[in-house]
Every structure is written in structure tokens, then in C-alpha cells.
Scaffold this active site. Sequence first.
Site, PDB file in Angstrom:
ATOM      1  N   GLU A  35       0.969  -1.194   0.002  1.00  0.00           N
ATOM      2  CA  GLU A  35      -0.086   0.128   0.183  1.00  0.00           C
ATOM      3  C   GLU A  35       0.776   1.367   0.075  1.00  0.00           C
ATOM      4  O   GLU A  35       1.696   1.364   0.796  1.00  0.00           O
ATOM      5  CB  GLU A  35      -0.953   0.107   1.118  1.00  0.00           C
ATOM      6  CG  GLU A  35      -1.444   1.275   1.819  1.00  0.00           C
ATOM      7  CD  GLU A  35      -2.419   1.859   0.473  1.00  0.00           C
ATOM      8  OE1 GLU A  35      -3.339   1.099  -0.059  1.00  0.00           O
ATOM      9  OE2 GLU A  35      -2.144   3.065   0.281  1.00  0.00           O
ATOM     10  N   SER A 119      -7.608   8.399  -2.610  1.00  0.00           N
ATOM     11  CA  SER A 119      -6.921   8.121  -1.463  1.00  0.00           C
ATOM     12  C   SER A 119      -5.839   7.516  -1.135  1.00  0.00           C
ATOM     13  O   SER A 119      -5.680   6.478  -1.924  1.00  0.00           O
ATOM     14  CB  SER A 119      -8.017   7.384  -0.299  1.00  0.00           C
ATOM     15  OG  SER A 119      -9.162   8.320  -0.090  1.00  0.00           O
ATOM     16  N   ASN A 121      -4.022   5.547   1.619  1.00  0.00           N
ATOM     17  CA  ASN A 121      -3.836   4.948   2.961  1.00  0.00           C
ATOM     18  C   ASN A 121      -4.169   3.662   3.223  1.00  0.00           C
ATOM     19  O   ASN A 121      -4.845   3.053   2.334  1.00  0.00           O
ATOM     20  CB  ASN A 121      -4.730   5.875   3.909  1.00  0.00           C
ATOM     21  CG  ASN A 121      -6.104   5.801   3.597  1.00  0.00           C
ATOM     22  OD1 ASN A 121      -6.708   6.494   2.424  1.00  0.00           O
ATOM     23  ND2 ASN A 121      -6.831   4.851   4.009  1.00  0.00           N
ATOM     24  N   MET A 125      -9.951   4.370   0.051  1.00  0.00           N
ATOM     25  CA  MET A 125     -11.178   5.354   0.050  1.00  0.00           C
ATOM     26  C   MET A 125     -12.001   4.081   1.190  1.00  0.00           C
ATOM     27  O   MET A 125     -13.156   4.909   1.749  1.00  0.00           O
ATOM     28  CB  MET A 125     -11.991   5.315  -1.115  1.00  0.00           C
ATOM     29  CG  MET A 125     -11.395   6.457  -2.183  1.00  0.00           C
ATOM     30  SD  MET A 125     -12.417   6.792  -3.401  1.00  0.00           S
ATOM     31  CE  MET A 125     -11.394   8.078  -4.061  1.00  0.00           C
ATOM     32  N   ALA A 132     -22.749   2.874   1.777  1.00  0.00           N
ATOM     33  CA  ALA A 132     -24.123   2.458   0.868  1.00  0.00           C
ATOM     34  C   ALA A 132     -23.670   1.296  -0.137  1.00  0.00           C
ATOM     35  O   ALA A 132     -22.803   1.501  -0.950  1.00  0.00           O
ATOM     36  CB  ALA A 132     -24.530   3.691  -0.027  1.00  0.00           C
ATOM     37  N   HIS A 448     -17.389   7.339  -8.024  1.00  0.00           N
ATOM     38  CA  HIS A 448     -17.432   6.144  -8.556  1.00  0.00           C
ATOM     39  C   HIS A 448     -17.124   5.859  -9.844  1.00  0.00           C
ATOM     40  O   HIS A 448     -18.034   5.786 -10.725  1.00  0.00           O
ATOM     41  CB  HIS A 448     -19.223   5.917  -8.334  1.00  0.00           C
ATOM     42  CG  HIS A 448     -19.802   5.883  -7.141  1.00  0.00           C
ATOM     43  ND1 HIS A 448     -21.158   6.417  -6.774  1.00  0.00           N
ATOM     44  CD2 HIS A 448     -19.065   5.825  -5.958  1.00  0.00           C
ATOM     45  CE1 HIS A 448     -21.187   6.300  -5.684  1.00  0.00           C
ATOM     46  NE2 HIS A 448     -20.250   6.054  -4.906  1.00  0.00           N
ATOM     47  N   ASN A 482     -13.636  -0.678  -8.946  1.00  0.00           N
ATOM     48  CA  ASN A 482     -14.674  -0.189  -9.599  1.00  0.00           C
ATOM     49  C   ASN A 482     -14.368  -0.165 -11.093  1.00  0.00           C
ATOM     50  O   ASN A 482     -15.086  -0.240 -11.960  1.00  0.00           O
ATOM     51  CB  ASN A 482     -15.276   1.251  -9.221  1.00  0.00           C
ATOM     52  CG  ASN A 482     -15.636   1.329  -7.527  1.00  0.00           C
ATOM     53  OD1 ASN A 482     -15.852   0.085  -7.171  1.00  0.00           O
ATOM     54  ND2 ASN A 482     -15.526   2.292  -7.061  1.00  0.00           N
ATOM     55  N   THR A 494     -19.149  -0.263  -4.941  1.00  0.00           N
ATOM     56  CA  THR A 494     -18.385  -1.089  -3.970  1.00  0.00           C
ATOM     57  C   THR A 494     -18.925  -2.532  -3.835  1.00  0.00           C
ATOM     58  O   THR A 494     -17.934  -3.577  -3.792  1.00  0.00           O
ATOM     59  CB  THR A 494     -18.030  -0.405  -2.747  1.00  0.00           C
ATOM     60  OG1 THR A 494     -17.642   1.083  -3.011  1.00  0.00           O
ATOM     61  CG2 THR A 494     -16.730  -0.961  -2.079  1.00  0.00           C
TER      62      THR A 494
END
Length: 513
Positions: A35, A119, A121, A125, A132, A448, A482, A494
Site C-alpha cells: 500500500e 485516497s 492510506n 477510500m 452504501a 464512483h 470499480n 463497491t
Amino acid sequence: VDSYDVVVVGSGPCGATYARTILEWVPAARVLLVESGPVVSRPPGRHVRTIADPKERLAAQLASQGPHSQPADWDALLAQVSAPPRGLAAAYAARPGTWLLGADAVQPGEDGMVVAALSSNVGGMGAHWSGACPPPGPGERITDLPAAELDQALAAARSLLRVTQTAFASAPLGAQVRSILAGHYDEAREPARRVQPMPLALEIGRNGERYWTGPHAILEPLLDGRAPGFELRPETTARQILTSGERATGLVLHDRRADRLYQVGARAVVVAADPLRSPQLLWASGIRPEALGHYLNDQPQVCGTVRLPKRLAPAGGGRHQVRDGSVDNLSGVSWVPYDRVRFPFHGQIMQMDASPVPVDSSFETWPGSIVELSMFAVKEIRYEDCLTFDESTADYFGLPSIKIHYNLTSSDRALISDLVAEVERMTEFLGESVTGAPEVYPTGSSIHYQGTVRLGPADDGLSVCSPHSRVWGTRNVYVGGNGVIPTPTACNPTLTSVALSVLGARELVRGLT
Ligand SMILES: Cc1cc2nc3c(=O)[nH]c(=O)nc-3n(C[C@H](O)[C@H](O)[C@H](O)COP(=O)(O)OP(=O)(O)OC[C@H]3O[C@@H](n4cnc5c(N)ncnc54)[C@H](O)[C@@H]3O)c2cc1C
């Protein structure tokens, strides 16, 4: 050179799913998960909004923001924690825990994807998301896989993400809002596609505390030495996949702390580095199927904020669910599913106790009275909407910089106008607008992004990978995220991506054993 059975690139929900599934099927496998970003929460990959202390939470969000992880004005940002910008102002800024690719990526004269976000980390994300997890409906669903296989994978994804529809079962006015929406949208819909509570990757603790699930929940059985063959290596960027003929043989990794390049061997490689950076790494490695980086799409988003009518207020006002200092002011989420013919949109309907935008002191609210309509549409999918990569300029992580070529078509614009009209209609039958006219969010807002490593039934130049996510022209390189989704969708992606990662991992292990 150290050697692994599988090296997974990217620790978001999809990379985590590959690692977990591979080790479930082959417990003796050596799996390295690399990562680029740092560990920002404990246990690693845990949702940042579960960090109660606002200062610690802000530090974790900033540490996820790659080139923007060192802010000039910490105090100004800290002041925003209790009153974050909302609406259109927020849509043009990077959301906490994300950073924007920025103006350099947008091509002059194009619509661009102006707020393309990333993102960096542990947890990706998935340590910042809203959780959702609606299943895709007819038209959105991938048809290049047998329906039963996709359904079974979606069920596995729901279980990995601990998806529930009862997290906000007692949310004030939730049932009333759903009943109003159902009166307008349920006619002629199958039961599974009627208005209902939003499936959420969320657990509510006994004390009412919220725990968004995601990468940590997926990785949990592998952490703390429970899977001896598993290693999570943060602050390590995959710079290149090494190949020999059709096989990946290893990777060049960059240790960001020591600023050192080194190689590892791998029997298989998984690239789950988000829809912008997975194609970037493949391209930098000379793995370039014709469709790589093409068919990029993002769901156009239109939002509105409504106050419910006074007659729905409970006698005495009810008890506010949202306490001062809460991490967010959400008190319930409902779902208006996509319907290809009658409602080509996806509605994420969020209820709150307080107004998200400043209003005068006479503005009365009561629990669940403010309803945010966050609505998504499908985008027309085209080859020419694509990413290109510039080897002459390295990005923050040392990979070829990303350029985005992206335009809305006339039918995209027509659908966005229809969506604006739909949000106006919805506002009218729910109550009164708090924010005025519906707001059309800038391109890239949905976060998305899809299509850039899309799956397809055959190696015919129209897709990047097989229905089980193996990159065409390779025997042992798989993709996740995605970007694999080939269909136009309006729903949050997701759940589908995690399902596809389960299927990819299962095929990958067959090649290992
Ligand atoms: C505020 C917010 C709300 C959201 N809400 C929802 C929602 O409600 N529902 C939904 O479905 N989706 C939502 N999303 C999107 C969701 O978070 C993503 O779909 C999901 O995290 C994608 O998972 P992933 O594993 O493919 O990629 P990511 O989570 O993006 O993780 C990819 C990781 O790969 C790493 N990486 C990239 N390149 C390299 C490299 N070369 N070497 C090593 N590492 C690399 C990155 O640093 C990153 O950590 C939301 C996102 C945000 C930011």
C-alpha cells in the site's frame, strides 16, 4: 529476492478482499499486500470516522491525502471539523481523506473530470466511505457472468462488508419518508427494487456508536499473526510489474520511508489500486490491452436538501439523535433503486436532525426532519473518455502522471436535466427546499469511477480483463476495483467490485494449487 505466492497492490476493500479470499482457500499461501499510503487508523484499515477524538481523526484524514498530507493551516482545518463545508462548496473541495488529481490532469477545452479524487492510506477510500451497498439492478448488472454466480458473489461481498438494512431501523421519520417516496416510485416495481432502507456496511454498537465496516473488517482474520503467510506493507508503492512473456514474475517496489527501490518475486499479481491508478501501474509495466484506461465513466450527481413539513414533527419535538460533536449528522438512509425505464437514477436519501447548511436561528428542525437527496445517473460509456499517462512527468508516487480526457455527451446533459427535474419533483412532495434549486455537482463528484480496467467476455480489444478479472494477454495478473465494472451504473459500486474481487481471487487460487 524475497518471493511470494501473490502480491496484492492496494489495500482498499478490493485488495483486502483478494488477500482474504486467497488465504481462505490456500491458508499456506504467502501473500504480500502493498500500500502506497500509511497506516492511519488502528487496527489497520479501520474506518477513520470511528476515531472519536476530532484532532486524531483529522490527522488520520490528512495522512490519507498523499501530496496534500501536510496542510499549511492545521488550525483552520480543525475549525472546519465541527462545521464542514457542505453542498456545492464541498463538492469542489477534496472530501476529508481524499485528494484531487487536480487541474493538471484535465485537458483544455474538455469537460474533464474536475474533482477526480484519490485516497492513499491503508484501507484506501474504504477507510473514508459512506458504506452504501445497494445491489445493481437490471441494466446495471454485469451480464458477462452467469446470473447465479454473480448473485452468489454479491452475497459473499455483503457478508465480507457486513452489510445490513437495519442499522437505522429506529431512525426518526425514516418510515414516513420511505412511505412518501414509495407512493411515488413503487408502482410496477418488483419487491426487491422498491423504496427501502439503504443496505449499509455499518454496525451500530450497543451504546449507539457507529462502526463503518470495510477494509479492516475484511482483513481482520489475517491481522496480528492470525494468518502467518500474510504481510501488510504500508508506505510501499508498486512501481512496476516484472514480466516474462505472458507471466508476471515479480514487482519493483518503492519503500517510501527509506526511499529505496527493490524487487520481490511473485507467482501471481493483483492490481487493486483504484480505477485511476490500476491502469497507471499496468501501463507503466508495459501491460497495455487496447481498452486499458478507456471507457472511463463517473456517475453524474445532483443534490438537493429538503425540510419535512411541520405536521410530521413528533409531539414535543422528539429526541435529537445527533449529539454535539458527532462525527456526522446522519440519522437514517433510504434507497430509491434504479429502474432502467421509469427511474433511470439512483437515490441515496439521507435524513438528519440538523441543517447541513447555515440557516437563521428561527429555522426549526426536529429529529430526521432534514432530508438530503443525493441522486446519481448513468453516464454514456465511450471509448474516447479515457486516461493517458505521461512518462515525462512522474506523479507524487513516482509513476507516470495521469491525464484525463472526459466529456459529457448531449444525452448525458439531457439526463442530467431530467435528474434536476426529478430532484425538484421529489423536493415538492417531501417538503420545502432548504438550499434552493437542485445543485448539479462537478464531474468526478460521485467518486464512483468505472470502466478503466473493464471486464468483458473475450479478448477482442473492448475489455481489459476476463469476467474473472484476469488481464488479457497475461496468465497471472488480476485486477480489482470499480474500474472492472463494464456496465453503466447509477448505484454505489463497491459491493459489486468486492463481489468481482471474490470471483477473481477464486480463479487466481486455482492457478496456485
Ligand atoms: C467520502 C466517500 C464516500 C464514499 N461512499 C461510498 C458509498 O457509500 N458506497 C460505495 O459503494 N462507495 C463509496 N465510496 C467509494 C468507495 O470508497 C470505493 O468504491 C472503494 O473504496 C474502492 O475500493 P478499492 O479497493 O477498489 O480502491 P481504494 O479504496 O481506492 O483503494 C486503493 C488503494 O490502492 C493504493 N494504491 C494505488 N496505487 C498504488 C501503487 N502503485 N502501489 C501501492 N498502492 C497503491 C491507494 O493508495 C489506495 O489506498 C466513497 C468514497 C469516498 C471517498
